[in-house]
Design a protein around this motif. Structure first.
Motif, PDB file in Angstrom:
ATOM      1  N   VAL A  65     -16.605 -19.334 -24.172  1.00  0.00           N
ATOM      2  CA  VAL A  65     -16.480 -17.868 -24.210  1.00  0.00           C
ATOM      3  C   VAL A  65     -15.198 -17.465 -24.920  1.00  0.00           C
ATOM      4  O   VAL A  65     -15.184 -16.532 -25.744  1.00  0.00           O
ATOM      5  N   ASN A  66     -14.117 -18.167 -24.643  1.00  0.00           N
ATOM      6  CA  ASN A  66     -12.844 -17.843 -25.285  1.00  0.00           C
ATOM      7  C   ASN A  66     -12.881 -18.107 -26.793  1.00  0.00           C
ATOM      8  O   ASN A  66     -12.282 -17.364 -27.575  1.00  0.00           O
ATOM      9  N   THR A  83     -29.593 -20.182 -16.580  1.00  0.00           N
ATOM     10  CA  THR A  83     -29.205 -19.282 -15.502  1.00  0.00           C
ATOM     11  C   THR A  83     -28.182 -18.241 -15.954  1.00  0.00           C
ATOM     12  O   THR A  83     -27.570 -17.567 -15.135  1.00  0.00           O
ATOM     13  N   ALA A  84     -28.001 -18.105 -17.258  1.00  0.00           N
ATOM     14  CA  ALA A  84     -27.333 -16.957 -17.901  1.00  0.00           C
ATOM     15  C   ALA A  84     -25.820 -16.900 -17.706  1.00  0.00           C
ATOM     16  O   ALA A  84     -25.234 -15.834 -17.829  1.00  0.00           O
ATOM     17  N   ASP A  85     -25.165 -18.020 -17.472  1.00  0.00           N
ATOM     18  CA  ASP A  85     -23.709 -17.996 -17.333  1.00  0.00           C
ATOM     19  C   ASP A  85     -23.030 -17.387 -18.555  1.00  0.00           C
ATOM     20  O   ASP A  85     -22.165 -16.512 -18.430  1.00  0.00           O
ATOM     21  N   LEU A  86     -23.405 -17.848 -19.743  1.00  0.00           N
ATOM     22  CA  LEU A  86     -22.766 -17.324 -20.952  1.00  0.00           C
ATOM     23  C   LEU A  86     -23.166 -15.879 -21.208  1.00  0.00           C
ATOM     24  O   LEU A  86     -22.330 -15.048 -21.576  1.00  0.00           O
ATOM     25  N   ALA A  89     -21.142 -13.536 -19.094  1.00  0.00           N
ATOM     26  CA  ALA A  89     -19.759 -13.424 -19.568  1.00  0.00           C
ATOM     27  C   ALA A  89     -19.670 -12.598 -20.842  1.00  0.00           C
ATOM     28  O   ALA A  89     -18.768 -11.763 -20.996  1.00  0.00           O
ATOM     29  N   PHE A  90     -20.601 -12.806 -21.766  1.00  0.00           N
ATOM     30  CA  PHE A  90     -20.593 -12.051 -23.020  1.00  0.00           C
ATOM     31  C   PHE A  90     -20.845 -10.560 -22.767  1.00  0.00           C
ATOM     32  O   PHE A  90     -20.162  -9.703 -23.303  1.00  0.00           O
ATOM     33  N   ALA A  91     -21.868 -10.275 -21.967  1.00  0.00           N
ATOM     34  CA  ALA A  91     -22.270  -8.883 -21.734  1.00  0.00           C
ATOM     35  C   ALA A  91     -21.139  -8.067 -21.111  1.00  0.00           C
ATOM     36  O   ALA A  91     -20.969  -6.879 -21.431  1.00  0.00           O
ATOM     37  N   LYS A  92     -20.374  -8.681 -20.233  1.00  0.00           N
ATOM     38  CA  LYS A  92     -19.280  -7.953 -19.574  1.00  0.00           C
ATOM     39  C   LYS A  92     -18.206  -7.542 -20.570  1.00  0.00           C
ATOM     40  O   LYS A  92     -17.537  -6.526 -20.388  1.00  0.00           O
ATOM     41  N   LYS A  93     -18.032  -8.332 -21.632  1.00  0.00           N
ATOM     42  CA  LYS A  93     -16.996  -8.028 -22.621  1.00  0.00           C
ATOM     43  C   LYS A  93     -17.519  -7.169 -23.771  1.00  0.00           C
ATOM     44  O   LYS A  93     -16.776  -6.394 -24.363  1.00  0.00           O
ATOM     45  N   ILE A  94     -18.792  -7.311 -24.087  1.00  0.00           N
ATOM     46  CA  ILE A  94     -19.365  -6.598 -25.228  1.00  0.00           C
ATOM     47  C   ILE A  94     -19.753  -5.170 -24.870  1.00  0.00           C
ATOM     48  O   ILE A  94     -19.608  -4.248 -25.674  1.00  0.00           O
ATOM     49  N   VAL A 173     -21.841 -19.762 -35.192  1.00  0.00           N
ATOM     50  CA  VAL A 173     -22.691 -20.468 -34.236  1.00  0.00           C
ATOM     51  C   VAL A 173     -21.806 -21.358 -33.373  1.00  0.00           C
ATOM     52  O   VAL A 173     -20.803 -21.915 -33.844  1.00  0.00           O
ATOM     53  N   PHE A 174     -22.178 -21.487 -32.086  1.00  0.00           N
ATOM     54  CA  PHE A 174     -21.449 -22.330 -31.143  1.00  0.00           C
ATOM     55  C   PHE A 174     -22.454 -23.170 -30.366  1.00  0.00           C
ATOM     56  O   PHE A 174     -23.351 -22.618 -29.706  1.00  0.00           O
TER      57      PHE A 174
END
Length: 257
Positions: A65-66, A83-86, A89-94, A173-174
């Motif tokens: 994420v960082n 289970t949508a961990d990433l 995390a992305f949605a909270k920042k975007i 891409v990651f």
């Protein structure tokens, strides 16, 4: 460790074969076999991740994420979201000004991920999608991520090309995935993977076979340098990787020019 590869008659007759763990199967069988594994483990996926990685999967994902550095307005595609961990995390920042798509080919995993998103109060699109044939337009996303999913894909080269296709020029891409552990730790890692990990699966998830497959699939996945070359072949530039936990996991990055 010796790999006992078993030939499957159907695979031989089909002509096009691939690996499912250490077994050889017809290409058109692998997707359903992988689906069976993840239908089986979906309910216990998070707790098993914590147990088998001693919580390190959270550190690996936080590092990812960082590196992505999500910001408001970005469009991010999270493949094999599980289970949508990433995605969380992305949605909270975007935020609402951007988009985060959580996708997975496995309905059971996607359902667990969808429920977690709802429980966390995250409203973001969720889609059942095959990473080898993505239902998105060209040049659409700023970032594509896949965490612990690429090794389960039948045609990894095709999936990487699809990631490149849906990225806009300048997009990144990651790929977070188990990789080749440093040589001094190989024997200990093999003992853990093939002796302890299936027993954990049996005790916690009542499913030793799926975690035996997990250990085998890691050994069959391309190592760091091979995956780097595959990403370049798929059209990515500036490809590099970061080893974590002595190479147990690596994060590969690439840019679409």
């Amino acid at each position: 460790m010796t790999q006992n590869v078993q030939n499957n008659d159907a695979a031989q007759n089909n002509g096009s074969t691939t690996h499912f763990g250490f077994n050889t199967v017809a290409e058109d069988e692998k997707e359903s076999k992988v689906a069976e594994v993840f239908h089986s483990v979906a309910k216990n996926y998070d707790i098993m991740n914590d147990v088998m990685s001693v919580g390190l999967h959270r550190v690996w994902k936080l590092f990812t994420v960082n590196r992505v550095a999500p910001r408001p307005g970005m469009k991010v595609l999270d493949l094999a979201s599980g289970t949508a961990d990433l995605a969380i995390a992305f949605a909270k920042k975007i935020g609402a000004s951007g988009q985060v798509w959580a996708t997975d080919i496995n309905e059971s995993m996607l359902r667990v991920g969808r429920d977690r998103l709802i429980d966390k109060g995250v409203i973001t699109p969720v889609a059942l999608a095959n990473a080898e044939h993505l239902p998105f337009p060209d040049n659409y996303f700023d970032v594509v991520t896949v965490a612990f999913g690429l090794r389960n894909m039948t045609h990894k080269d095709q999936a990487l090309k699809e990631m490149q296709r849906v990225l806009r020029p300048g997009g990144r891409v990651f790929v977070l995935e188990f990789s080749k552990v440093h040589a001094p730790l190989q024997k200990a890692y093999d003992f853990y993977s093939f002796n302890l990990l299936p027993k954990m699966g049996e005790l916690i998830a009542n499913d030793a076979a799926s975690y035996q497959y997990l250990a085998e699939s890691i050994r069959m996945h391309p190592d760091q340098e091979t995956l780097k070359a595959m990403m370049k072949d798929a059209g990515f530039d500036f490809v590099k990787y970061h080893n974590m936990s002595a190479g147990i996991v690596a994060l590969h990055e690439g840019v679409k020019l």
